[in-house]
Design a protein around this motif. Structure first.
Motif, PDB file in Angstrom:
ATOM      1  N   ILE A 176     -34.634   9.423  12.851  1.00 51.18           N
ATOM      2  CA  ILE A 176     -34.645   7.959  12.809  1.00 51.18           C
ATOM      3  C   ILE A 176     -33.950   7.439  14.064  1.00 51.18           C
ATOM      4  O   ILE A 176     -32.773   7.725  14.303  1.00 51.18           O
ATOM      5  CB  ILE A 176     -33.948   7.429  11.544  1.00 51.18           C
ATOM      6  N   THR A 177     -34.685   6.687  14.864  1.00 48.56           N
ATOM      7  CA  THR A 177     -34.172   6.115  16.104  1.00 48.56           C
ATOM      8  C   THR A 177     -34.498   4.620  16.118  1.00 48.56           C
ATOM      9  O   THR A 177     -35.194   4.120  15.224  1.00 48.56           O
ATOM     10  CB  THR A 177     -34.826   6.793  17.325  1.00 48.56           C
ATOM     11  N   PRO A 178     -34.008   3.889  17.139  1.00 45.34           N
ATOM     12  CA  PRO A 178     -34.381   2.471  17.238  1.00 45.34           C
ATOM     13  C   PRO A 178     -35.888   2.265  17.395  1.00 45.34           C
ATOM     14  O   PRO A 178     -36.383   1.154  17.217  1.00 45.34           O
ATOM     15  CB  PRO A 178     -33.628   2.002  18.498  1.00 45.34           C
ATOM     16  N   GLU A 218     -35.922  14.017   1.835  1.00 41.97           N
ATOM     17  CA  GLU A 218     -34.623  14.611   2.131  1.00 41.97           C
ATOM     18  C   GLU A 218     -34.023  13.889   3.341  1.00 41.97           C
ATOM     19  O   GLU A 218     -34.508  14.021   4.459  1.00 41.97           O
ATOM     20  CB  GLU A 218     -34.773  16.103   2.426  1.00 41.97           C
ATOM     21  N   ILE A 219     -32.965  13.137   3.077  1.00 40.04           N
ATOM     22  CA  ILE A 219     -32.304  12.365   4.124  1.00 40.04           C
ATOM     23  C   ILE A 219     -31.065  13.124   4.577  1.00 40.04           C
ATOM     24  O   ILE A 219     -30.140  13.347   3.802  1.00 40.04           O
ATOM     25  CB  ILE A 219     -31.899  10.965   3.607  1.00 40.04           C
ATOM     26  N   LYS A 220     -31.052  13.512   5.850  1.00 38.33           N
ATOM     27  CA  LYS A 220     -29.886  14.183   6.428  1.00 38.33           C
ATOM     28  C   LYS A 220     -29.113  13.175   7.278  1.00 38.33           C
ATOM     29  O   LYS A 220     -29.706  12.400   8.027  1.00 38.33           O
ATOM     30  CB  LYS A 220     -30.312  15.371   7.288  1.00 38.33           C
ATOM     31  N   ILE A 221     -27.803  13.238   7.140  1.00 40.13           N
ATOM     32  CA  ILE A 221     -26.943  12.276   7.844  1.00 40.13           C
ATOM     33  C   ILE A 221     -25.786  13.035   8.489  1.00 40.13           C
ATOM     34  O   ILE A 221     -25.105  13.831   7.824  1.00 40.13           O
ATOM     35  CB  ILE A 221     -26.356  11.230   6.874  1.00 40.13           C
ATOM     36  N   ILE A 222     -25.545  12.777   9.770  1.00 43.30           N
ATOM     37  CA  ILE A 222     -24.353  13.289  10.453  1.00 43.30           C
ATOM     38  C   ILE A 222     -23.513  12.090  10.888  1.00 43.30           C
ATOM     39  O   ILE A 222     -24.045  11.117  11.420  1.00 43.30           O
ATOM     40  CB  ILE A 222     -24.728  14.140  11.689  1.00 43.30           C
ATOM     41  N   GLY A 223     -22.210  12.167  10.608  1.00 42.83           N
ATOM     42  CA  GLY A 223     -21.348  11.042  10.970  1.00 42.83           C
ATOM     43  C   GLY A 223     -19.968  11.174  10.365  1.00 42.83           C
ATOM     44  O   GLY A 223     -19.469  12.287  10.144  1.00 42.83           O
ATOM     45  N   ASP A 224     -19.367  10.051  10.096  1.00 43.94           N
ATOM     46  CA  ASP A 224     -18.028   9.990   9.509  1.00 43.94           C
ATOM     47  C   ASP A 224     -18.131  10.342   8.027  1.00 43.94           C
ATOM     48  O   ASP A 224     -18.457   9.487   7.189  1.00 43.94           O
ATOM     49  CB  ASP A 224     -17.444   8.589   9.702  1.00 43.94           C
ATOM     50  N   ILE A 225     -17.856  11.604   7.723  1.00 48.89           N
ATOM     51  CA  ILE A 225     -18.097  12.106   6.375  1.00 48.89           C
ATOM     52  C   ILE A 225     -17.247  11.401   5.330  1.00 48.89           C
ATOM     53  O   ILE A 225     -17.702  11.135   4.203  1.00 48.89           O
ATOM     54  CB  ILE A 225     -17.894  13.641   6.324  1.00 48.89           C
ATOM     55  N   TYR A 279     -22.291   2.311   7.233  1.00 50.10           N
ATOM     56  CA  TYR A 279     -21.170   3.009   6.613  1.00 50.10           C
ATOM     57  C   TYR A 279     -20.967   4.432   7.136  1.00 50.10           C
ATOM     58  O   TYR A 279     -20.694   5.351   6.372  1.00 50.10           O
ATOM     59  CB  TYR A 279     -21.333   3.010   5.094  1.00 50.10           C
ATOM     60  N   GLY A 280     -21.094   4.613   8.435  1.00 44.21           N
ATOM     61  CA  GLY A 280     -20.658   5.876   9.044  1.00 44.21           C
ATOM     62  C   GLY A 280     -21.739   6.839   9.461  1.00 44.21           C
ATOM     63  O   GLY A 280     -21.433   7.876  10.053  1.00 44.21           O
ATOM     64  N   GLY A 281     -22.992   6.530   9.176  1.00 39.11           N
ATOM     65  CA  GLY A 281     -24.070   7.423   9.591  1.00 39.11           C
ATOM     66  C   GLY A 281     -24.416   7.226  11.062  1.00 39.11           C
ATOM     67  O   GLY A 281     -24.807   6.147  11.469  1.00 39.11           O
ATOM     68  N   GLU A 282     -24.248   8.274  11.855  1.00 40.17           N
ATOM     69  CA  GLU A 282     -24.512   8.181  13.299  1.00 40.17           C
ATOM     70  C   GLU A 282     -25.880   8.747  13.665  1.00 40.17           C
ATOM     71  O   GLU A 282     -26.537   8.250  14.583  1.00 40.17           O
ATOM     72  CB  GLU A 282     -23.412   8.913  14.065  1.00 40.17           C
ATOM     73  N   VAL A 283     -26.289   9.799  12.968  1.00 40.08           N
ATOM     74  CA  VAL A 283     -27.595  10.433  13.221  1.00 40.08           C
ATOM     75  C   VAL A 283     -28.259  10.656  11.874  1.00 40.08           C
ATOM     76  O   VAL A 283     -27.645  11.173  10.943  1.00 40.08           O
ATOM     77  CB  VAL A 283     -27.427  11.773  13.967  1.00 40.08           C
ATOM     78  N   ILE A 284     -29.534  10.258  11.783  1.00 41.74           N
ATOM     79  CA  ILE A 284     -30.245  10.306  10.495  1.00 41.74           C
ATOM     80  C   ILE A 284     -31.624  10.913  10.705  1.00 41.74           C
ATOM     81  O   ILE A 284     -32.289  10.642  11.714  1.00 41.74           O
ATOM     82  CB  ILE A 284     -30.406   8.889   9.895  1.00 41.74           C
TER      83      ILE A 284
END
Length: 231
Positions: A146-148, A171-178, A134-139
């Motif tokens: 978090i990577t493959p 603490e989960i940080k997410i960058i992506g489609d806000i 659902y839009g999270g590109e970097v976590i």
């Protein structure tokens, strides 16, 4: 007889004069035609020279055009390859990333081991996979990218991410489609509702115009985060 001789002399003279005039006339005509021919040939040579110069310039322009086209293709290929490499670096976590996103902070209200709760129901794994969908590109979780290659496992009484133990709160940080992420979070999210209502956890969600998620600290062996469908 004498008159006849004189007449012949006069006729010979006249013929000589006429022949002279004819030769002179022919010479002058030949001379004039020769001049015109030379002028015409000169014009042709000048045109040929100009055409040769134009052809040389055209050949030079064609060579330059080929050079530009070749370099443009090479530059396009290099640009495409660079974009692919940068995309791969992003996926593998080799780059710091800055952009809009959100932070989800998860903690317990009581003295409960959060790692046990998360591992028992695979909540953390499921949450990561849903965020990706659902839009999270970097976590990152507690600054662990978090990577493959990332593993998220219970080790003793705590969660390990990338072979590094993390302590609660998470603490989960997410960058992506806000916008897409906000819709996912705010539309009665089952996982978040479960954490709040069933396990009595504190879940704090904040959106940010700019977050920074740092690159992975070191490379890992290929181990993928398990997909929610595999549970």
């Amino acid at each position: 007889m004498k008159n006849k001789y004189i007449s012949m002399i006069i006729l010979a003279i006249l013929l000589g004069v006429l022949i002279g005039i004819q030769f002179k006339s022919s010479y002058q005509e030949k001379f004039q035609l020769s001049f015109v021919d030379r002028q015409f040939v000169g014009d042709i040579n000048a045109i040929k020279k100009e055409n040769a110069e134009l052809k040389r310039k055209l050949d030079t322009l064609n060579e330059n055009l080929k050079f530009i086209e070749k370099n443009t293709i090479v530059n396009d290929i290099e640009k495409g390859l660079k974009e692919q490499v940068d995309s791969l670096k992003l996926i593998l976590g080799y780059l710091d990333v800055k952009g809009p996103g959100m932070t989800i902070k998860i903690d317990t209200k009581e003295e409960v081991n959060l790692g046990f709760v998360m591992e028992e129901k695979k909540i953390l794994i499921s949450l990561i996979n849903e965020i990706r969908i659902y839009g999270g590109e970097v976590i990152s979780i507690n600054n662990q990218r978090i990577t493959p290659y990332s593993e998220v496992t219970l080790a003793g009484n705590h969660i390990n991410i990338n072979s590094t133990p993390i302590a609660q709160p998470y603490e989960i940080k997410i960058i992506g489609d806000i916008e897409k992420l906000n819709r996912y979070i705010n539309k009665g999210n089952v996982l978040i509702d479960t954490m709040i209502n069933m396990y009595d956890l504190n879940v704090d969600i904040t959106s940010s115009k700019e977050l920074i998620i740092y690159k992975a600290e070191r490379e890992k062996k290929t181990r993928y985060v398990r997909n929610i469908e595999d549970m």
